[in-house]
Design a protein around this motif. Structure first.
Motif, mmCIF file in Angstrom:
data_model
loop_
_atom_site.group_PDB
_atom_site.id
_atom_site.type_symbol
_atom_site.label_atom_id
_atom_site.label_comp_id
_atom_site.label_asym_id
_atom_site.label_seq_id
_atom_site.Cartn_x
_atom_site.Cartn_y
_atom_site.Cartn_z
ATOM 1 N N MET A 91 0.835 -1.191 0.000
ATOM 2 C CA MET A 91 0.000 0.000 0.000
ATOM 3 C C MET A 91 0.874 1.247 0.000
ATOM 4 O O MET A 91 2.013 1.215 0.458
ATOM 5 C CB MET A 91 -0.937 0.011 1.211
ATOM 6 N N VAL A 92 0.334 2.318 -0.525
ATOM 7 C CA VAL A 92 1.029 3.602 -0.517
ATOM 8 C C VAL A 92 0.883 4.199 0.879
ATOM 9 O O VAL A 92 -0.187 4.128 1.488
ATOM 10 C CB VAL A 92 0.433 4.555 -1.576
ATOM 11 N N VAL A 93 1.971 4.750 1.402
ATOM 12 C CA VAL A 93 1.965 5.427 2.699
ATOM 13 C C VAL A 93 2.520 6.833 2.509
ATOM 14 O O VAL A 93 3.131 7.128 1.477
ATOM 15 C CB VAL A 93 2.787 4.641 3.766
ATOM 16 N N PRO A 94 2.337 7.711 3.495
ATOM 17 C CA PRO A 94 2.872 9.072 3.341
ATOM 18 C C PRO A 94 4.375 9.064 3.053
ATOM 19 O O PRO A 94 5.139 8.340 3.692
ATOM 20 C CB PRO A 94 2.559 9.727 4.697
ATOM 21 N N ASN A 95 4.762 9.836 2.080
ATOM 22 C CA ASN A 95 6.151 9.899 1.628
ATOM 23 C C ASN A 95 7.003 10.661 2.651
ATOM 24 O O ASN A 95 6.705 11.808 2.954
ATOM 25 C CB ASN A 95 6.191 10.600 0.267
ATOM 26 N N ALA A 104 6.313 6.336 -1.308
ATOM 27 C CA ALA A 104 6.678 5.387 -0.257
ATOM 28 C C ALA A 104 5.614 4.295 -0.209
ATOM 29 O O ALA A 104 4.417 4.584 -0.266
ATOM 30 C CB ALA A 104 6.778 6.087 1.092
ATOM 31 N N LEU A 105 6.076 3.059 -0.123
ATOM 32 C CA LEU A 105 5.169 1.915 -0.027
ATOM 33 C C LEU A 105 5.442 1.163 1.268
ATOM 34 O O LEU A 105 6.591 1.080 1.710
ATOM 35 C CB LEU A 105 5.399 0.937 -1.189
ATOM 36 N N VAL A 131 7.849 -7.156 6.880
ATOM 37 C CA VAL A 131 7.141 -5.909 6.594
ATOM 38 C C VAL A 131 8.204 -4.847 6.346
ATOM 39 O O VAL A 131 9.169 -4.741 7.105
ATOM 40 C CB VAL A 131 6.228 -5.507 7.780
ATOM 41 N N ALA A 132 8.033 -4.092 5.261
ATOM 42 C CA ALA A 132 9.066 -3.115 4.895
ATOM 43 C C ALA A 132 8.464 -1.822 4.384
ATOM 44 O O ALA A 132 7.335 -1.792 3.889
ATOM 45 C CB ALA A 132 9.979 -3.710 3.823
ATOM 46 N N ILE A 133 9.253 -0.770 4.512
ATOM 47 C CA ILE A 133 8.960 0.498 3.838
ATOM 48 C C ILE A 133 9.913 0.538 2.643
ATOM 49 O O ILE A 133 11.119 0.311 2.786
ATOM 50 C CB ILE A 133 9.221 1.712 4.759
#
Length: 160
Positions: A91-95, A104-105, A131-133
């Motif tokens: 999912m896309v998360v705040p950059n 940022a994913l 789990v990763a960014i």
């Protein structure tokens, strides 16, 4: 009661900028999923001493060096993986705007139904959840690439 909502202007320019961002995010999700599919294929094949060409185009340093090191280490050790490939959610998360990142994913690879084995066939370890960014940015050639990752092992995926 609560204060009235803040009125925001919806200009054509703001709309177009939002559409460009959504398109970039959609592209980033596709790039990551394509990279992940190819990477897992190489992991299941036993690694690689060199970075495979079908993976290289998705990556930039420092993530590129990490991926190459992982695949080479696996190949040198002779480890193999058996079982179904991991289930990927993303999912896309705040950059965080780190090192020029544009998207940022947050990703989750669930490989609990598979296991890694030593060359003699004995089990090294069961599959896990990582789990990763992952950060992406556009390079001078115009391509959007994954360049950074930071991940940890978790008990479950934080999203589905």
């Amino acid at each position: 009661g609560s204060p009235p909502p803040v009125k925001q202007e919806c200009t054509q320019e703001a709309y177009e900028k939002d559409q460009q961002r959504l398109e970039l995010e959609k592209k980033a999700l596709i790039i990551h999923a394509d990279f992940n599919r190819e990477y897992q294929r190489w992991v299941w094949a036993g690694g690689s001493l060199t970075l495979p060409a079908n993976i290289e185009g998705y990556l930039a340093d420092p993530f590129k060096v990490q991926v190459q090191s992982l695949l080479a280490y696996q190949k040198q050790k002779g480890w193999t993986v058996k079982g179904p490939e991991p289930k990927l959610t993303e999912m896309v998360v705040p950059n965080p705007h780190q090192d020029g990142s544009e998207v940022a994913l947050k990703t989750c690879d669930d490989s609990r139904k598979s296991a890694m084995y030593y060359p003699d066939g004995t089990k090294f370890r069961d599959g896990r959840i990582r789990v990763a960014i992952r950060l992406l940015k556009r390079y001078p050639d115009g391509k959007l690439r994954l360049f950074y990752t930071d991940g940890e092992l978790e008990d479950s995926c934080p999203f589905a």
